[in-house]
Scaffold this motif. Structure first.
Motif, PDB file in Angstrom:
ATOM      1  N   LEU A   5     -11.921  34.105  19.733  1.00 14.55           N
ATOM      2  CA  LEU A   5     -12.151  34.892  18.369  1.00 14.55           C
ATOM      3  C   LEU A   5     -13.425  35.633  18.230  1.00 14.55           C
ATOM      4  CD1 LEU A   5     -11.736  31.207  16.678  1.00 14.55           C
ATOM      5  CD2 LEU A   5     -10.091  32.932  16.833  1.00 14.55           C
ATOM      6  N   THR A   6     -13.222  36.519  17.599  1.00  9.67           N
ATOM      7  CA  THR A   6     -14.436  37.727  17.564  1.00  9.67           C
ATOM      8  C   THR A   6     -15.113  37.288  16.317  1.00  9.67           C
ATOM      9  OG1 THR A   6     -13.102  38.877  15.865  1.00  9.67           O
ATOM     10  CG2 THR A   6     -12.833  39.553  18.381  1.00  9.67           C
ATOM     11  N   ASP A   7     -16.478  37.652  16.338  1.00 17.63           N
ATOM     12  CA  ASP A   7     -17.464  37.354  15.308  1.00 17.63           C
ATOM     13  C   ASP A   7     -17.032  38.073  13.847  1.00 17.63           C
ATOM     14  OD1 ASP A   7     -19.316  36.085  16.923  1.00 17.63           O
ATOM     15  OD2 ASP A   7     -20.423  37.941  17.276  1.00 17.63           O
ATOM     16  N   ALA A  49      -3.838  41.670  13.247  1.00 15.00           N
ATOM     17  CA  ALA A  49      -4.227  42.887  14.293  1.00 15.00           C
ATOM     18  C   ALA A  49      -4.667  42.156  15.613  1.00 15.00           C
ATOM     19  CB  ALA A  49      -5.384  43.683  13.729  1.00 15.00           C
ATOM     20  N   HIS A  50      -5.472  41.211  15.268  1.00 14.70           N
ATOM     21  CA  HIS A  50      -6.148  40.665  16.531  1.00 14.70           C
ATOM     22  C   HIS A  50      -5.212  39.904  17.442  1.00 14.70           C
ATOM     23  CE1 HIS A  50      -9.279  38.455  19.021  1.00 14.70           C
ATOM     24  NE2 HIS A  50      -8.489  37.335  18.878  1.00 14.70           N
ATOM     25  N   ALA A  51      -4.222  39.291  16.817  1.00 14.20           N
ATOM     26  CA  ALA A  51      -3.094  38.555  17.472  1.00 14.20           C
ATOM     27  C   ALA A  51      -2.217  39.479  18.404  1.00 14.20           C
ATOM     28  CB  ALA A  51      -2.283  37.701  16.496  1.00 14.20           C
ATOM     29  N   LYS A  52      -1.973  40.733  17.733  1.00 12.52           N
ATOM     30  CA  LYS A  52      -1.220  41.534  18.273  1.00 12.52           C
ATOM     31  C   LYS A  52      -1.973  42.291  19.563  1.00 12.52           C
ATOM     32  CE  LYS A  52       1.616  45.776  17.360  1.00 12.52           C
ATOM     33  NZ  LYS A  52       1.953  46.545  16.279  1.00 12.52           N
ATOM     34  N   ALA A  53      -3.440  42.680  19.301  1.00 11.83           N
ATOM     35  CA  ALA A  53      -3.993  43.330  20.283  1.00 11.83           C
ATOM     36  C   ALA A  53      -4.196  42.433  21.510  1.00 11.83           C
ATOM     37  CB  ALA A  53      -5.392  43.641  19.731  1.00 11.83           C
ATOM     38  N   THR A  54      -4.261  41.179  21.346  1.00  7.76           N
ATOM     39  CA  THR A  54      -4.485  40.026  22.585  1.00  7.76           C
ATOM     40  C   THR A  54      -3.329  39.496  22.889  1.00  7.76           C
ATOM     41  OG1 THR A  54      -5.135  38.599  21.115  1.00  7.76           O
ATOM     42  CG2 THR A  54      -6.783  39.784  21.646  1.00  7.76           C
ATOM     43  N   SER A  55      -1.932  39.728  22.317  1.00  3.81           N
ATOM     44  CA  SER A  55      -0.813  39.131  22.674  1.00  3.81           C
ATOM     45  C   SER A  55      -0.827  37.882  22.732  1.00  3.81           C
ATOM     46  CB  SER A  55      -0.478  39.540  24.386  1.00  3.81           C
ATOM     47  OG  SER A  55      -0.309  40.876  24.518  1.00  3.81           O
ATOM     48  N   GLN A  56      -1.454  37.348  21.546  1.00  8.66           N
ATOM     49  CA  GLN A  56      -1.608  35.781  21.168  1.00  8.66           C
ATOM     50  C   GLN A  56      -0.716  35.573  19.995  1.00  8.66           C
ATOM     51  OE1 GLN A  56      -5.820  34.085  21.966  1.00  8.66           O
ATOM     52  NE2 GLN A  56      -6.233  36.214  21.184  1.00  8.66           N
ATOM     53  N   ASN A  57      -0.272  34.214  20.038  1.00  6.78           N
ATOM     54  CA  ASN A  57       0.297  33.908  18.775  1.00  6.78           C
ATOM     55  C   ASN A  57      -0.465  33.786  17.460  1.00  6.78           C
ATOM     56  OD1 ASN A  57       1.304  31.724  16.971  1.00  6.78           O
ATOM     57  ND2 ASN A  57       3.126  31.870  18.140  1.00  6.78           N
ATOM     58  N   ARG A  58       0.046  34.779  16.353  1.00  2.22           N
ATOM     59  CA  ARG A  58      -0.691  34.927  15.268  1.00  2.22           C
ATOM     60  C   ARG A  58      -0.968  33.502  14.596  1.00  2.22           C
ATOM     61  NH1 ARG A  58      -1.338  34.227  10.588  1.00  2.22           N
ATOM     62  NH2 ARG A  58      -2.183  35.824   9.266  1.00  2.22           N
ATOM     63  N   PHE A  59      -0.003  32.579  14.693  1.00 10.27           N
ATOM     64  CA  PHE A  59      -0.395  31.270  14.025  1.00 10.27           C
ATOM     65  C   PHE A  59      -1.391  30.630  14.640  1.00 10.27           C
ATOM     66  CE2 PHE A  59       0.540  26.662  13.972  1.00 10.27           C
ATOM     67  CZ  PHE A  59       0.223  26.446  12.425  1.00 10.27           C
ATOM     68  N   ASP A  60      -1.344  30.554  16.194  1.00 11.28           N
ATOM     69  CA  ASP A  60      -2.223  29.885  16.829  1.00 11.28           C
ATOM     70  C   ASP A  60      -3.804  30.463  16.725  1.00 11.28           C
ATOM     71  OD1 ASP A  60      -0.464  28.235  17.886  1.00 11.28           O
ATOM     72  OD2 ASP A  60      -0.271  29.569  19.998  1.00 11.28           O
ATOM     73  N   VAL A  61      -3.862  31.916  16.457  1.00 14.12           N
ATOM     74  CA  VAL A  61      -5.086  32.589  16.396  1.00 14.12           C
ATOM     75  C   VAL A  61      -5.567  32.197  14.808  1.00 14.12           C
ATOM     76  CG1 VAL A  61      -6.369  34.656  15.553  1.00 14.12           C
ATOM     77  CG2 VAL A  61      -4.680  34.640  17.643  1.00 14.12           C
ATOM     78  N   GLU A  62      -4.727  31.890  13.684  1.00 16.04           N
ATOM     79  CA  GLU A  62      -5.386  31.614  12.428  1.00 16.04           C
ATOM     80  C   GLU A  62      -5.753  30.018  12.619  1.00 16.04           C
ATOM     81  OE1 GLU A  62      -4.008  31.449   7.872  1.00 16.04           O
ATOM     82  OE2 GLU A  62      -2.589  32.185   9.584  1.00 16.04           O
ATOM     83  N   THR A  63      -5.035  29.093  13.352  1.00 17.10           N
ATOM     84  CA  THR A  63      -5.258  27.799  13.352  1.00 17.10           C
ATOM     85  C   THR A  63      -6.569  27.399  14.023  1.00 17.10           C
ATOM     86  OG1 THR A  63      -2.885  27.451  13.247  1.00 17.10           O
ATOM     87  CG2 THR A  63      -4.469  25.559  14.258  1.00 17.10           C
ATOM     88  N   ALA A  64      -6.943  28.220  15.203  1.00 11.61           N
ATOM     89  CA  ALA A  64      -8.099  28.174  15.957  1.00 11.61           C
ATOM     90  C   ALA A  64      -9.184  28.773  15.142  1.00 11.61           C
ATOM     91  CB  ALA A  64      -8.021  28.955  17.246  1.00 11.61           C
ATOM     92  N   LEU A  65      -8.918  29.778  14.225  1.00 16.36           N
ATOM     93  CA  LEU A  65     -10.035  30.345  13.365  1.00 16.36           C
ATOM     94  C   LEU A  65     -10.466  29.471  12.279  1.00 16.36           C
ATOM     95  CD1 LEU A  65     -11.878  32.997  12.714  1.00 16.36           C
ATOM     96  CD2 LEU A  65      -9.727  33.521  11.486  1.00 16.36           C
ATOM     97  N   LYS A  66      -9.528  28.578  11.731  1.00 14.58           N
ATOM     98  CA  LYS A  66      -9.907  27.875  10.637  1.00 14.58           C
ATOM     99  C   LYS A  66     -10.441  26.645  11.273  1.00 14.58           C
ATOM    100  CE  LYS A  66      -6.419  29.416   7.555  1.00 14.58           C
ATOM    101  NZ  LYS A  66      -5.934  29.358   6.044  1.00 14.58           N
ATOM    102  N   LYS A  67     -10.113  26.323  12.276  1.00 11.74           N
ATOM    103  CA  LYS A  67     -10.498  25.079  13.072  1.00 11.74           C
ATOM    104  C   LYS A  67     -12.175  25.361  13.304  1.00 11.74           C
ATOM    105  CE  LYS A  67     -10.432  21.819  16.678  1.00 11.74           C
ATOM    106  NZ  LYS A  67      -9.888  21.489  18.071  1.00 11.74           N
ATOM    107  N   ALA A  68     -12.420  26.445  13.947  1.00  9.88           N
ATOM    108  CA  ALA A  68     -13.787  26.971  14.253  1.00  9.88           C
ATOM    109  C   ALA A  68     -14.537  26.900  13.009  1.00  9.88           C
ATOM    110  CB  ALA A  68     -13.795  27.995  15.110  1.00  9.88           C
ATOM    111  N   VAL A  69     -14.257  27.390  11.947  1.00 11.21           N
ATOM    112  CA  VAL A  69     -14.947  27.728  10.762  1.00 11.21           C
ATOM    113  C   VAL A  69     -15.337  26.290  10.147  1.00 11.21           C
ATOM    114  CG1 VAL A  69     -15.098  28.905   8.611  1.00 11.21           C
ATOM    115  CG2 VAL A  69     -14.703  30.136  10.728  1.00 11.21           C
ATOM    116  N   LEU A  70     -14.095  25.722   9.745  1.00  5.94           N
ATOM    117  CA  LEU A  70     -14.175  24.419   8.853  1.00  5.94           C
ATOM    118  C   LEU A  70     -14.576  23.367   9.660  1.00  5.94           C
ATOM    119  CD1 LEU A  70     -10.762  25.186   6.786  1.00  5.94           C
ATOM    120  CD2 LEU A  70     -13.165  25.450   6.061  1.00  5.94           C
ATOM    121  N   HIS A  71     -14.151  22.943  11.053  1.00  6.72           N
ATOM    122  CA  HIS A  71     -14.553  21.996  11.780  1.00  6.72           C
ATOM    123  C   HIS A  71     -15.104  22.270  13.152  1.00  6.72           C
ATOM    124  CE1 HIS A  71     -11.933  20.114   8.712  1.00  6.72           C
ATOM    125  NE2 HIS A  71     -11.209  21.002   9.154  1.00  6.72           N
TER     126      HIS A  71
END
Length: 77
Positions: A5-7, A49-71
């Motif tokens: 995840l980026t800042d 855009a981040h998911a596409k640029a890093t060839s990651q699953n968009r749902f996984d990126v969003e889930t990891a982001l929410k977890k990092a910020v909320l928990h």
């Protein structure tokens, strides 16, 4: 594979959360909710855009982001 995840993503997620709190603190009005909706749109576009640029699953990126910020993981010491 760990999700990187980026800042910028973390800042956008925090901004969307704060905009949501502000929007829902009072009675509904389209004008009051506009900043929240715009922040959410920016966040979703950045996640996609981040998911596409890093060839990651968009749902996984969003889930990891929410977890990092909320928990966030507790820090040692």
């Amino acid at each position: 594979m760990a999700i990187e995840l980026t800042d910028e993503l973390i800042q956008l997620q925090r901004a969307a959360i704060e905009a949501q709190k502000t929007a829902t603190a009072g009675p509904y009005s389209a004008e009051a909710w506009r900043p929240w909706l715009e922040a959410a749109d920016q966040l979703q576009a950045a996640v996609t855009a981040h998911a596409k640029a890093t060839s990651q699953n968009r749902f996984d990126v969003e889930t990891a982001l929410k977890k990092a910020v909320l928990h966030p993981e507790p820090t040692a010491g």
